[in-house]
Design a protein around this motif. Sequence first.
Motif, PDB file in Angstrom:
ATOM      1  N   LYS A  67       0.837  -1.205   0.000  1.00 34.38           N
ATOM      2  CA  LYS A  67       0.000   0.000   0.000  1.00 34.38           C
ATOM      3  C   LYS A  67       0.872   1.256   0.000  1.00 34.38           C
ATOM      4  N   ALA A  68       1.916   1.250   0.811  1.00 31.90           N
ATOM      5  CA  ALA A  68       2.810   2.404   0.886  1.00 31.90           C
ATOM      6  C   ALA A  68       3.539   2.609  -0.447  1.00 31.90           C
ATOM      7  N   ALA A  69       4.010   1.518  -1.041  1.00 30.95           N
ATOM      8  CA  ALA A  69       4.719   1.616  -2.322  1.00 30.95           C
ATOM      9  C   ALA A  69       3.791   2.139  -3.413  1.00 30.95           C
ATOM     10  N   LEU A  70       2.561   1.665  -3.431  1.00 30.58           N
ATOM     11  CA  LEU A  70       1.606   2.133  -4.429  1.00 30.58           C
ATOM     12  C   LEU A  70       1.311   3.621  -4.221  1.00 30.58           C
ATOM     13  N   GLY A  71       1.141   4.029  -2.985  1.00 30.92           N
ATOM     14  CA  GLY A  71       0.899   5.444  -2.692  1.00 30.92           C
ATOM     15  C   GLY A  71       2.037   6.325  -3.176  1.00 30.92           C
ATOM     16  N   LEU A  72       3.270   5.901  -2.944  1.00 34.14           N
ATOM     17  CA  LEU A  72       4.429   6.669  -3.399  1.00 34.14           C
ATOM     18  C   LEU A  72       4.506   6.703  -4.927  1.00 34.14           C
ATOM     19  N   ALA A  73       4.206   5.580  -5.569  1.00 36.24           N
ATOM     20  CA  ALA A  73       4.244   5.534  -7.035  1.00 36.24           C
ATOM     21  C   ALA A  73       3.197   6.468  -7.636  1.00 36.24           C
ATOM     22  N   ILE A  74       2.003   6.464  -7.063  1.00 34.11           N
ATOM     23  CA  ILE A  74       0.942   7.345  -7.561  1.00 34.11           C
ATOM     24  C   ILE A  74       1.313   8.801  -7.353  1.00 34.11           C
ATOM     25  N   LYS A  75       1.875   9.122  -6.200  1.00 33.90           N
ATOM     26  CA  LYS A  75       2.300  10.497  -5.920  1.00 33.90           C
ATOM     27  C   LYS A  75       3.366  10.949  -6.922  1.00 33.90           C
ATOM     28  N   MET A  77       3.884   9.751  -9.973  1.00 31.44           N
ATOM     29  CA  MET A  77       3.282   9.894 -11.294  1.00 31.44           C
ATOM     30  C   MET A  77       2.496  11.195 -11.397  1.00 31.44           C
ATOM     31  N   LYS A  78       1.743  11.525 -10.353  1.00 36.81           N
ATOM     32  CA  LYS A  78       0.956  12.762 -10.367  1.00 36.81           C
ATOM     33  C   LYS A  78       1.870  13.973 -10.500  1.00 36.81           C
ATOM     34  N   SER A  79       2.994  13.957  -9.802  1.00 40.60           N
ATOM     35  CA  SER A  79       3.901  15.109  -9.858  1.00 40.60           C
ATOM     36  C   SER A  79       4.544  15.243 -11.238  1.00 40.60           C
ATOM     37  N   SER A  80       4.710  14.137 -11.944  1.00 45.51           N
ATOM     38  CA  SER A  80       5.318  14.212 -13.279  1.00 45.51           C
ATOM     39  C   SER A  80       4.300  14.617 -14.340  1.00 45.51           C
ATOM     40  N   TRP A  81       3.003  14.541 -14.057  1.00 40.17           N
ATOM     41  CA  TRP A  81       1.950  14.924 -15.010  1.00 40.17           C
ATOM     42  C   TRP A  81       1.737  16.419 -15.066  1.00 40.17           C
ATOM     43  N   LYS A  82       2.213  17.131 -14.080  1.00 42.08           N
ATOM     44  CA  LYS A  82       1.972  18.582 -14.006  1.00 42.08           C
ATOM     45  C   LYS A  82       2.894  19.345 -14.907  1.00 42.08           C
TER      46      LYS A  82
END
Length: 82
Positions: A67-75, A77-82
């Motif tokens: 869960k922690a790894a997925l949360g970090l991966a999503i965070k 990815m979101k930062s790279s989309w901006k």
Amino acid sequence: MSDGTDTKIVGMHQFKQSSDGIKVKLGVFVPEAAPKEIIEGHKWHLMVEFQNVLEAAVQEKPNAIQKAALGLAIKKMKSSWK
């Protein structure tokens, strides 16, 4: 192929969280000269393969580390989309 024909097939997938779950775009790029049967076959293959992965994922219960790894991966990815 031995005659030099371009046989590269590139898959591209996009996942986006939505208010009611997830939105997914699946795509495959094939050479322009690819026969229609190859294109149609890969559409079905991708659909079945992705459905199988989703069905398997529903059965899994992630542990705290996953869960922690997925949360970090999503965070990330979101930062790279901006």
